[in-house]
Motif scaffolding. Sequence first.
Motif, short mmCIF file in Angstrom:
data_model
loop_
_atom_site.label_atom_id
_atom_site.label_comp_id
_atom_site.label_asym_id
_atom_site.label_seq_id
_atom_site.Cartn_x
_atom_site.Cartn_y
_atom_site.Cartn_z
N ARG A 10 0.83 -1.21 0.00
CA ARG A 10 0.00 0.00 0.00
C ARG A 10 0.87 1.26 0.00
O ARG A 10 0.57 2.23 -0.70
CB ARG A 10 -0.95 0.01 1.20
CG ARG A 10 -2.24 -0.75 0.90
CD ARG A 10 -3.25 -0.55 2.01
NE ARG A 10 -3.31 -1.84 2.70
CZ ARG A 10 -3.15 -2.04 3.99
NH1 ARG A 10 -2.96 -1.05 4.81
NH2 ARG A 10 -3.20 -3.26 4.51
N LEU A 11 1.94 1.24 0.76
CA LEU A 11 2.84 2.40 0.80
C LEU A 11 3.51 2.63 -0.55
O LEU A 11 3.65 3.78 -1.00
CB LEU A 11 3.90 2.22 1.89
CG LEU A 11 3.42 2.34 3.32
CD1 LEU A 11 4.53 1.98 4.29
CD2 LEU A 11 2.92 3.75 3.60
N MET A 13 2.28 1.76 -3.47
CA MET A 13 1.24 2.27 -4.37
C MET A 13 0.99 3.75 -4.12
O MET A 13 0.84 4.54 -5.05
CB MET A 13 -0.05 1.47 -4.20
CG MET A 13 0.04 0.07 -4.80
SD MET A 13 -1.39 -0.98 -4.49
CE MET A 13 -2.75 0.04 -4.91
N LYS A 14 0.96 4.18 -2.84
CA LYS A 14 0.75 5.59 -2.52
C LYS A 14 1.93 6.43 -3.02
O LYS A 14 1.73 7.53 -3.55
CB LYS A 14 0.57 5.78 -1.01
CG LYS A 14 -0.79 5.34 -0.51
CD LYS A 14 -0.92 5.60 0.97
CE LYS A 14 -2.27 5.10 1.48
NZ LYS A 14 -2.44 5.34 2.90
N ALA A 15 3.14 5.93 -2.85
CA ALA A 15 4.32 6.66 -3.31
C ALA A 15 4.28 6.82 -4.83
O ALA A 15 4.59 7.91 -5.36
CB ALA A 15 5.60 5.94 -2.89
N ASP A 17 1.60 6.87 -6.67
CA ASP A 17 0.51 7.81 -6.94
C ASP A 17 0.98 9.25 -6.74
O ASP A 17 0.68 10.13 -7.56
CB ASP A 17 -0.69 7.49 -6.04
CG ASP A 17 -1.91 8.32 -6.39
OD1 ASP A 17 -2.19 8.48 -7.59
OD2 ASP A 17 -2.59 8.79 -5.46
N VAL A 18 1.73 9.50 -5.67
CA VAL A 18 2.25 10.84 -5.41
C VAL A 18 3.19 11.27 -6.53
O VAL A 18 3.11 12.39 -7.03
CB VAL A 18 2.98 10.91 -4.04
CG1 VAL A 18 3.77 12.19 -3.89
CG2 VAL A 18 1.97 10.78 -2.91
N ARG A 21 1.20 12.17 -9.67
CA ARG A 21 0.50 13.44 -9.52
C ARG A 21 1.47 14.62 -9.60
O ARG A 21 1.17 15.63 -10.24
CB ARG A 21 -0.27 13.49 -8.20
CG ARG A 21 -1.48 12.61 -8.22
CD ARG A 21 -2.17 12.61 -6.90
NE ARG A 21 -3.17 11.57 -6.85
CZ ARG A 21 -4.33 11.68 -6.25
NH1 ARG A 21 -4.64 12.79 -5.61
NH2 ARG A 21 -5.19 10.69 -6.26
#
Length: 139
Positions: A10-11, A13-15, A17-18, A21
């Motif tokens: 999850r981390l 995937m979030k990284a 995504d950041v 963006r």
Amino acid sequence: RRCVQETVSRLIMKANDVQERTKRIADHDSVKWLVIADGSEKILQTEVNQKILLAGEKGKEDEKKQPNIIAKHVLNIAKKARSTVKELDPTNDLTFLRVKSQSNDFMVATDKDYFLIVNQIPQKSEDAPKSQFLSLIHI
């Protein structure tokens, strides 16, 4: 063990995504660069719009360093603005700050621990949309 693997996934995937963006913001036509910094002024990420860099900023070899240097100055202004807002009302917090000059338009989005600083080419006054809101600081 499985829980740890899921958390790490999850981390990651979030990284990702950041990064997607920030890259999308930095590639916008009017954005020169963006910087993500933490509260201790540590620069965590810098994205430079290569199209703008190549078009108008030729001959500057230290162009990659410049956003980080400028961002630290803008970060100091944002920290002082946050402190002022908190002093006026301890239950309130600064969420957004805009600093404009003739050649730069800095926008700072704040979070509890992080700052997103974006430098864009300012719109000419005749091109700018009419707005009822004033910038917090106009240099």
